[in-house]
Design a protein around this motif. Structure first.
Motif, short mmCIF file in Angstrom:
data_model
loop_
_atom_site.label_atom_id
_atom_site.label_comp_id
_atom_site.label_asym_id
_atom_site.label_seq_id
_atom_site.Cartn_x
_atom_site.Cartn_y
_atom_site.Cartn_z
N GLN A 1 -11.51 -6.47 -4.07
CA GLN A 1 -11.08 -5.92 -2.71
C GLN A 1 -10.50 -4.32 -2.88
O GLN A 1 -9.94 -4.27 -3.95
N VAL A 2 -10.57 -3.78 -1.83
CA VAL A 2 -10.42 -2.25 -1.95
C VAL A 2 -8.93 -2.16 -1.54
O VAL A 2 -8.34 -3.24 -0.85
N LEU A 3 -8.27 -1.16 -1.96
CA LEU A 3 -6.62 -1.03 -1.48
C LEU A 3 -6.50 -1.26 -0.11
O LEU A 3 -6.94 -0.61 0.61
N GLY A 4 -5.64 -2.05 0.51
CA GLY A 4 -5.22 -2.14 1.84
C GLY A 4 -5.96 -2.91 2.79
O GLY A 4 -5.81 -3.38 3.75
N TYR A 5 -7.18 -3.75 1.84
CA TYR A 5 -7.89 -4.81 2.81
C TYR A 5 -7.01 -6.05 2.91
O TYR A 5 -6.35 -6.61 1.99
N PRO A 6 -7.00 -6.81 3.95
CA PRO A 6 -7.72 -6.20 5.20
C PRO A 6 -6.72 -5.57 6.13
O PRO A 6 -7.50 -5.04 7.15
N ASP A 7 -5.65 -5.52 6.24
CA ASP A 7 -4.55 -5.09 7.32
C ASP A 7 -4.04 -3.76 7.38
O ASP A 7 -3.61 -3.01 8.28
N ALA A 8 -4.44 -3.29 6.11
CA ALA A 8 -3.84 -1.74 5.85
C ALA A 8 -5.02 -0.80 5.39
O ALA A 8 -4.26 0.33 4.92
N LEU A 9 -6.16 -0.90 5.69
CA LEU A 9 -7.21 0.02 5.77
C LEU A 9 -6.99 1.33 6.30
O LEU A 9 -7.21 2.33 5.62
N ASP A 10 -6.34 1.37 7.49
CA ASP A 10 -6.10 2.70 8.11
C ASP A 10 -5.03 3.44 7.39
O ASP A 10 -5.25 4.62 7.52
N GLU B 1 -17.06 -0.96 2.19
CA GLU B 1 -18.23 -0.13 3.28
C GLU B 1 -17.58 0.05 4.45
O GLU B 1 -17.73 0.90 4.94
N GLU B 2 -16.37 -0.70 5.06
CA GLU B 2 -15.96 -0.50 6.01
C GLU B 2 -14.98 1.06 5.91
O GLU B 2 -15.09 2.01 6.76
N LEU B 3 -14.46 1.02 4.82
CA LEU B 3 -13.66 2.19 4.53
C LEU B 3 -14.49 3.39 4.33
O LEU B 3 -14.34 4.54 4.83
N THR B 4 -15.77 3.35 3.65
CA THR B 4 -16.52 4.16 3.52
C THR B 4 -17.19 4.72 4.77
O THR B 4 -17.25 6.06 5.27
N ARG B 5 -17.58 3.83 5.70
CA ARG B 5 -17.69 4.34 7.12
C ARG B 5 -16.91 4.97 7.78
O ARG B 5 -17.15 6.07 8.56
N ALA B 6 -15.52 4.43 7.80
CA ALA B 6 -14.38 5.11 8.42
C ALA B 6 -14.04 6.53 7.90
O ALA B 6 -13.65 7.37 8.85
N LEU B 7 -14.62 6.77 6.58
CA LEU B 7 -14.32 8.29 6.08
C LEU B 7 -15.47 9.18 6.24
O LEU B 7 -15.81 9.98 5.60
N VAL C 1 0.95 -1.46 -0.15
CA VAL C 1 0.08 -0.02 0.05
C VAL C 1 0.92 1.19 0.07
O VAL C 1 0.55 2.21 -0.74
N ASN C 2 1.94 1.28 0.89
CA ASN C 2 2.80 2.40 0.88
C ASN C 2 3.38 2.52 -0.48
O ASN C 2 3.60 3.64 -0.98
N ALA C 3 3.86 1.65 -0.98
CA ALA C 3 4.53 1.78 -2.45
C ALA C 3 3.64 2.11 -3.51
O ALA C 3 3.97 3.25 -4.14
N VAL C 4 2.47 1.88 -3.39
CA VAL C 4 1.49 2.23 -4.41
C VAL C 4 1.02 3.97 -4.16
O VAL C 4 1.10 4.79 -5.26
N TYR D 1 -4.48 8.47 4.02
CA TYR D 1 -4.18 9.07 3.00
C TYR D 1 -5.19 9.79 2.09
O TYR D 1 -5.31 11.05 1.74
N MET D 2 -6.53 9.16 2.32
CA MET D 2 -7.60 9.70 1.42
C MET D 2 -8.03 11.03 2.25
O MET D 2 -8.53 11.86 1.87
N GLU D 3 -8.15 10.88 3.68
CA GLU D 3 -8.62 11.90 4.52
C GLU D 3 -7.72 13.06 4.21
O GLU D 3 -8.08 14.36 4.01
N LYS D 4 -6.41 12.99 4.29
CA LYS D 4 -5.46 13.80 4.11
C LYS D 4 -5.46 14.67 2.78
O LYS D 4 -5.33 15.97 2.61
#
Length: 722
Positions: free
Chosen positions: A257-266, A297-303, A234-237, A271-274
């Protein structure tokens, strides 16, 4: 009214809360007025190759039309092969099946294979391009665990051996091997490839530069592969985005899957918030919810629901050029217009028009005309092109849900009270149970409470509306006047239609506000009781009709209104005639079509003629009224009033059946929660207006036919036998 003062009071209280919530929802929807368009790079490249212009020329043209970004997938072994790059990709198992593999493959690979350590599920990629070698090698070095890949080099040949397993393997469908007599001998499937061929290797810098040089944004499509996409990946991307000066406005993920699923969603969330990046939820092919991607959906709720609905133009829509007798791309335009105005789509993932499966439409004027018309049409709704807008994360407070639940419970008890003779202790006891049940459910099972309350409202209020309609028809039937003016009948019919529809609208309002949470507006959750809410009121209407008119009662004068055991006996013991069976078959077939056409999940779709009619209304009006409402259901209630005043019981029953379909349709219109509430109101108002006009026309035709039939037969019309 006097007998149900408490029920009416609680119902009105719930209605007031529902109305307040409706204004809140409409305020949120009114600020969601900006639509963006992105175009697929790969298909634009194909379009350019078939035209007399290069890719850069087309990029400039689409930018002038309003396109702001270009969607770009990361390269993979698969895309490199499709682009005819100097690379060969094989499954190790297929390499070893080649009888002369030691002569046909590079010596560096042969030596490696001879030493073992490889299995049939590994992926082998061979290239002679040094530039391609460095591109792939850098991707593996920076993104993935090098323990999973072996990089070989020798004599100007570069080889990558990627460690795969059976979970990644792709096979052809089973094929049957037959003997000389054509009898099945055995079934087999062939190892075709591996999902690892789609491992993301990064964005092509040359493609990125072409897009950016034309002043367009790059919309990357990050791809996540289970077991390979850890936090380092994820960091490399994200570092690649920084290095290539890419600031994506949205994240529209590729794959399952979304980028970072399951362990790097945070990491992705931060990055998206920033960077103020919105998450894209791509609408499914059946135009309901969104395609399933793990972690989305997990990412959408987190945002905090900073997301937009995306319509990805599918191939069958691309080919609707000169469709429905149009001269150009009008039907494609209609599809985009509906997506934007009716389904809260705020990002169009555009693909060029196609004449067939292979040939693109290369006349730029067709694209310019389509985008120009589309911008003008959405402007009528106060919408413009630009950075896609989002909706505020509307959340329904529990106290509001409870009060609306009380109103629905009061409506339910009111409905039951018409079927049975309830004394006040029983009535208020049921009301108390309803109040306690809805209150408890709102705290203990909040998501279930939303849906059950909406389902209750969708069934109860159309049923109450038909109680009102049948009670009025009973009065007209009993108070038959010898001379009834035609204009008087029209006036009474219009008043009763509007009153009946207003009662159903209460249910629609409850549904549209109980389910006003942002998760419903983004279609992360949906109302799942639509078909039941359309079928059950039809059955309830039949009971209501028997309550007011019985079954084959010779005279209604002095008869109590209520379900009678004698009516039930006559119905159950009646002789079954062939005409009854045929009629029942027709009604069942019509019912199946009616229910099947309430969504996009069946093959039963409107005819071309009906679609052309719909398109005409859509082009002429701000919102297209529902055909079944204004063409059949609403006029039927006017006909029902006429039939009651003329004492035509069979016609009255048929009109009621058609009428209840219209009343449930009012609620169903507001059950499409992705549709802005103001548009649902306008659609219903149009349907009522047209329905009244058609109803008057039907009455005139009916009256003329009645006179003609009487003059020909010399007797009254036979409508009174039911």
């Amino acid at each position: 009214m006097k007998r149900n003062t408490v029920l009416i009071f609680i119902l009105v209280l719930g209605l007031i809360v529902s109305s307040m919530t409706a204004f809140e929802r409409m305020a949120v929807e009114s600020k969601n007025k900006t639509v963006d368009i992105t175009i697929d790079y790969l298909e634009l490249e194909k379009l350019a190759k078939q035209s007399g212009h290069d890719l850069q020329w087309w990029l400039e043209k689409f930018k002038d039309m309003g396109v702001r970004s270009v969607a770009l997938n990361e390269e993979s072994f698969e895309t490199l092969v499709e682009a005819k790059k100097p690379i060969q990709v094989e499954m190790a198992g297929n390499v070893l099946k080649d009888l002369h593999w030691q002569e046909n493959y590079p010596r560096v690979l042969v030596d490696y294979l001879n030493h073992g350590g490889i299995d049939e599920f590994d992926v082998v990629a061979i290239t002679t391009s040094e530039r391609l070698y460095h591109f792939i090698k850098d991707a593996f070095v920076h993104r993935y665990d090098l323990k999973k890949v072996k990089i070989l080099q020798g004599d100007g040949v570069y080889v990558f051996v990627v460690d795969g397993d059976i979970k990644d393997a792709l096979y052809t469908q089973k094929r049957t091997i037959v003997d000389r007599e054509g009898k099945p001998f055995q079934e087999e499937s062939v190892l075709y490839g591996s999902q690892l061929m789609r491992l993301a290797l990064g964005l092509d810098p040359e493609k990125v530069k072409k897009i950016q040089d034309r002043g367009l944004e790059v919309l990357p499509r990050p791809y996540n592969h289970k077991g390979w996409s850890d936090k380092g990946y994820v960091n490399a991307v994200l570092e690649d985005y920084e290095r290539l000066n890419i600031k994506p406005p949205y994240m529209v993920f590729g794959g399952k899957q979304v980028l970072g699923y399951p362990d790097a969603l945070d990491t992705v969330k931060s990055y998206m918030e920033k960077n103020g990046i919105q998450v894209g939820l791509v609408e499914s092919m059946v135009q309901r919810e969104h395609i399933e991607q793990k972690g989305l959906e997990e990412l959408t709720r987190a945002l905090n629901y900073d997301g937009i609905r995306v319509f990805s133009v599918p191939p069958y829509i691309q080919k609707r050029f000169k469709y429905y007798n149009y001269e150009g791309a009008e039907e494609i335009e209609n599809t985009l217009y509906r997506a934007i105005t009716e389904r809260n789509i705020r990002l169009i993932y555009f693909r060029p028009f196609m004449e067939d499966d292979r040939v693109y439409v290369t006349d730029v004027r067709e694209y310019e005309k389509m985008f120009s018309r589309l911008k003008a049409r959405i402007a009528e709704h106060g919408m413009t092109l630009g950075q896609a807008s989002t909706m505020a994360p509307l959340k329904l407070k529990t106290v509001k849900k409870i009060l609306m639940g009380w109103g629905i419970a009061a409506g339910t008890v009111l409905l039951l009270s018409y079927f049975t003779s309830m004394k006040n202790p029983v009535k208020y006891g049921l009301l108390g149970l309803g109040i306690m049940g809805t209150t408890s459910m709102a705290f203990v099972l909040p998501s279930w409470a939303d849906k059950l309350l909406a389902l209750g409202a969708a069934i109860v209020f159309p049923s109450l509306s038909m109680i009102y309609f049948c009670s009025r028809c009973r009065q007209y039937y009993e108070n038959n006047k010898p001379h009834q003016g035609f204009l008087e009948t029209i006036g009474i019919g219009v008043k009763d239609l509007l009153t009946t529809s207003a009662i159903s609208f209460i249910g629609a309002l409850f549904v549209g506000t109980v389910l006003s949470d942002i998760e419903y507006l983004l279609e992360m959750d949906i109302f799942r009781g639509v078909k039941l809410a359309q079928l059950l009121p039809i059955f309830i209407f039949c009971m209501i009709y028997m309550m007011f008119f019985g079954y084959k009662r010779d005279d209604l004068k002095g008869k109590n209104q209520g379900l009678s055991l004698d009516d039930v006996k006559r119905l159950l013991l009646d002789d079954i005639k062939v005409i009854y069976v045929l009629t029942a078959g027709i009604l069942l077939a019509a019912g199946y079509v009616y229910i099947a056409r309430t969504g996009h999940e069946t093959n039963i779709q409107p005819s071309n003629l009906e679609m052309m009619g719909r398109n005409f209304l859509e082009m002429t009006l701000m919102a297209r009224p529902r055909t079944k409402e204004f063409f059949i259901a609403f006029p039927a209630l006017l006909v029902g009033v006429y039939a009651a005043r003329k004492r035509y019981k069979t016609l009255m029953f048929i009109s009621g059946i058609a009428g209840i379909i219209g009343q449930t349709s009012i609620v169903n219109t507001f059950s499409h929660l992705r549709t802005p509430m103001y548009l649902s109101m306008i659609r219903t108002a149009y349907a009522l207006g047209f329905g009244i006009l058609l109803g008057i026309f039907y009455l005139a035709m009916l009256k003329a036919a009645e006179k003609l039939l009487r003059s020909v037969r010399g007797e009254k019309t036979p409508w009174r036998k039911l």
